[in-house]
Design an enzyme around this catalytic site. Structure first.
Site, PDB file in Angstrom:
ATOM      1  N   MET A   1     -23.025  23.947  85.582  1.00 32.03           N
ATOM      2  CA  MET A   1     -22.923  24.966  84.547  1.00 32.03           C
ATOM      3  C   MET A   1     -24.315  25.296  84.009  1.00 32.03           C
ATOM      4  O   MET A   1     -25.280  24.605  84.284  1.00 32.03           O
ATOM      5  CB  MET A   1     -22.025  24.478  83.402  1.00 32.03           C
ATOM      6  CG  MET A   1     -20.634  24.130  83.844  1.00 32.03           C
ATOM      7  SD  MET A   1     -19.667  25.565  84.290  1.00 32.03           S
ATOM      8  CE  MET A   1     -19.022  26.020  82.683  1.00 32.03           C
ATOM      9  N   CYS A   2     -24.350  26.307  83.206  1.00 34.18           N
ATOM     10  CA  CYS A   2     -25.629  26.802  82.722  1.00 34.18           C
ATOM     11  C   CYS A   2     -25.616  26.735  81.207  1.00 34.18           C
ATOM     12  O   CYS A   2     -24.637  26.351  80.590  1.00 34.18           O
ATOM     13  CB  CYS A   2     -25.820  28.240  83.175  1.00 34.18           C
ATOM     14  SG  CYS A   2     -25.507  28.445  84.941  1.00 34.18           S
ATOM     15  N   GLN A   3     -26.726  27.123  80.613  1.00 36.59           N
ATOM     16  CA  GLN A   3     -26.746  27.241  79.167  1.00 36.59           C
ATOM     17  C   GLN A   3     -27.303  28.595  78.777  1.00 36.59           C
ATOM     18  O   GLN A   3     -28.149  29.174  79.472  1.00 36.59           O
ATOM     19  CB  GLN A   3     -27.566  26.109  78.537  1.00 36.59           C
ATOM     20  CG  GLN A   3     -26.889  24.756  78.703  1.00 36.59           C
ATOM     21  CD  GLN A   3     -27.218  23.780  77.562  1.00 36.59           C
ATOM     22  OE1 GLN A   3     -27.787  24.136  76.534  1.00 36.59           O
ATOM     23  NE2 GLN A   3     -26.840  22.533  77.759  1.00 36.59           N
ATOM     24  N   HIS A  77     -31.404  32.167  79.537  1.00 33.58           N
ATOM     25  CA  HIS A  77     -30.447  31.459  80.375  1.00 33.58           C
ATOM     26  C   HIS A  77     -31.182  30.405  81.174  1.00 33.58           C
ATOM     27  O   HIS A  77     -32.244  30.674  81.717  1.00 33.58           O
ATOM     28  CB  HIS A  77     -29.802  32.490  81.320  1.00 33.58           C
ATOM     29  CG  HIS A  77     -28.758  31.941  82.245  1.00 33.58           C
ATOM     30  ND1 HIS A  77     -29.082  31.405  83.474  1.00 33.58           N
ATOM     31  CD2 HIS A  77     -27.416  31.857  82.132  1.00 33.58           C
ATOM     32  CE1 HIS A  77     -27.945  31.028  84.075  1.00 33.58           C
ATOM     33  NE2 HIS A  77     -26.935  31.285  83.286  1.00 33.58           N
ATOM     34  N   ILE A  78     -30.648  29.196  81.229  1.00 33.07           N
ATOM     35  CA  ILE A  78     -31.140  28.221  82.208  1.00 33.07           C
ATOM     36  C   ILE A  78     -29.986  27.878  83.130  1.00 33.07           C
ATOM     37  O   ILE A  78     -28.848  27.768  82.708  1.00 33.07           O
ATOM     38  CB  ILE A  78     -31.737  26.950  81.564  1.00 33.07           C
ATOM     39  CG1 ILE A  78     -30.861  26.402  80.443  1.00 33.07           C
ATOM     40  CG2 ILE A  78     -33.145  27.232  81.036  1.00 33.07           C
ATOM     41  CD1 ILE A  78     -31.398  25.132  79.811  1.00 33.07           C
TER      42      ILE A  78
END
Lengths: 255, 255
Positions: A1-3, A77-78
């Protein structure tokens, strides 16, 4: 997942403090090392920085942390790749033009059996479900409202409906901005804080850095920060409810 | 007026050397201080850096000069405002998506009585004649070829026709790339050099910097550099003819 990280303000504000903590999650305090990106609106223009390197190793991220670009709407976004290879064209945020303004989009989550019919007006360049969702969303807005942008209330309703319909396919935490408003939809996890007068000192969770906002603001300033996980240890973050969409304008969520 | 710089290569190559000389014209050896920008294709993705500060004063330009981003197609632009205020949204290059690929465009010159009818598929965000020309060009390509990109030979003919029709309104030195080919149209001034084996040392005109390309290349490398004014003092630059368009693929102009 991303953040995800978003900022919406009533005056142009730099994001150095929040980005510093957020970027630490790109391979240091967390495992999101498959690229990152950040988009800043400046007037009608957008500066987009994307990199397929981990945010902690990226010279471009170092620039962002040291160079205070002031903006009223920022989306960052990462990435931890779940769909789509690690490549520049798969880095969020994505940018397209609709109604003579730029739209910026970033997504955290996975969509299953999501194969909307595209009419060609907006087509993905990379191979992520996220960019596909963005193209579909803009296509539907254009089909619904034609050649001219509707008032914000109608736009809010339409984006909310579309976000719910896309979220039916999986996890759809997303941020979207046209430079005026920032739309944030939560499937599983999103929270926000509004910083306003009287300002206090905030302490980052991911790095030993604090800032006394009362020293760098005026009493009129107002800044909303929206993020996957709280960035600071001593502020009260408000959790989104699953399925909730909030629209931020001038540093505050619309009622 | 503005200046343009393009690079087209058969292998990903960094543009640090050429950009170093070119950026000096952004306020130092020349007066193009109303912003600048550079776009790099990396695979299907694009990195776009734009700044409304003069290239010599910009921390972002300093990053580009020190951070060797490798690309097969690069377009850069330094601006001296003639139409449109100095603002981020008016900085070239401009980027749009068509046929699921990004298109990058930059223009040097002025267009008079240029008011094409836009159907809404691509609309300018800023207020330059250049972005208007780009939107018109993509709209016409989409109208002509529909939802799918044609073979390069047909694309070349169409872009050439469109460039000539736009150039009838004034000066239209422009560069356009879809990440595979680089199209360069000359109204008044454009020249190019192809660097290939056996490589030699090149000396910049605008700064006391030289590089021995034989030390940093392989015999298979081939790089075309296209620019408004020659960048080096000891290479043979080929001038475009007024009205000429050349298409560069794999570091060489197509016959």
């Amino acid at each position: 997942m991303c953040q995800l990280l978003g900022m919406n303000c009533n005056v142009p504000t730099d994001i150095v403090f929040s980005f510093t903590g957020f970027a630490m999650r790109g391979g240091h305090t967390d495992t999101h090392h498959d690229g990152w990106g950040i988009a800043f609106f400046e007037g009608a223009g957008v500066r987009l920085f994307v990199d397929h390197q981990a945010a902690i190793a990226s010279p471009v991220a170092a620039l962002i942390k040291s160079y205070p670009i002031k903006s009223r709407n920022v989306i960052a976004h990462i990435r931890k790749a779940t769909q789509g290879k690690v490549a520049l064209e798969n880095c969020h945020p994505f940018v397209r033009e609709l109604w003579g303004r730029y739209w910026v989009f970033a997504h955290n989550g996975d969509l299953k059996e999501f194969a909307p019919v595209l009419n060609g007006a907006f087509r993905p360049v990379g191979c992520t479900d996220s960019e596909l969702a963005f193209c579909y969303l803009l296509q539907q807005l254009r089909e619904r409202f034609g050649d001219n942008a509707p008032p914000l209330a109608e736009l809010r309703e339409a984006v909310g409906e579309l976000a719910r319909s896309i979220a039916a396919h999986g996890t759809f935490n997303m941020m979207l901005s046209d430079g005026a408003a920032l739309f944030a939809h939560c499937s599983t996890r999103l929270c926000y804080v509004v910083r306003e007068y009287p300002f206090a000192t905030a302490q980052l969770s991911d790095e030993d850095v604090s800032v006394d906002f009362s020293q760098v603001t005026t009493p009129e300033d107002r800044v909303a920060v929206i993020v996957t996980e709280p960035l600071t240890t001593n502020e009260r973050w408000t959790e989104f409810l699953p399925g909730e969409m909030k629209v931020f304008v001038d540093g505050t969520p619309l009622p």
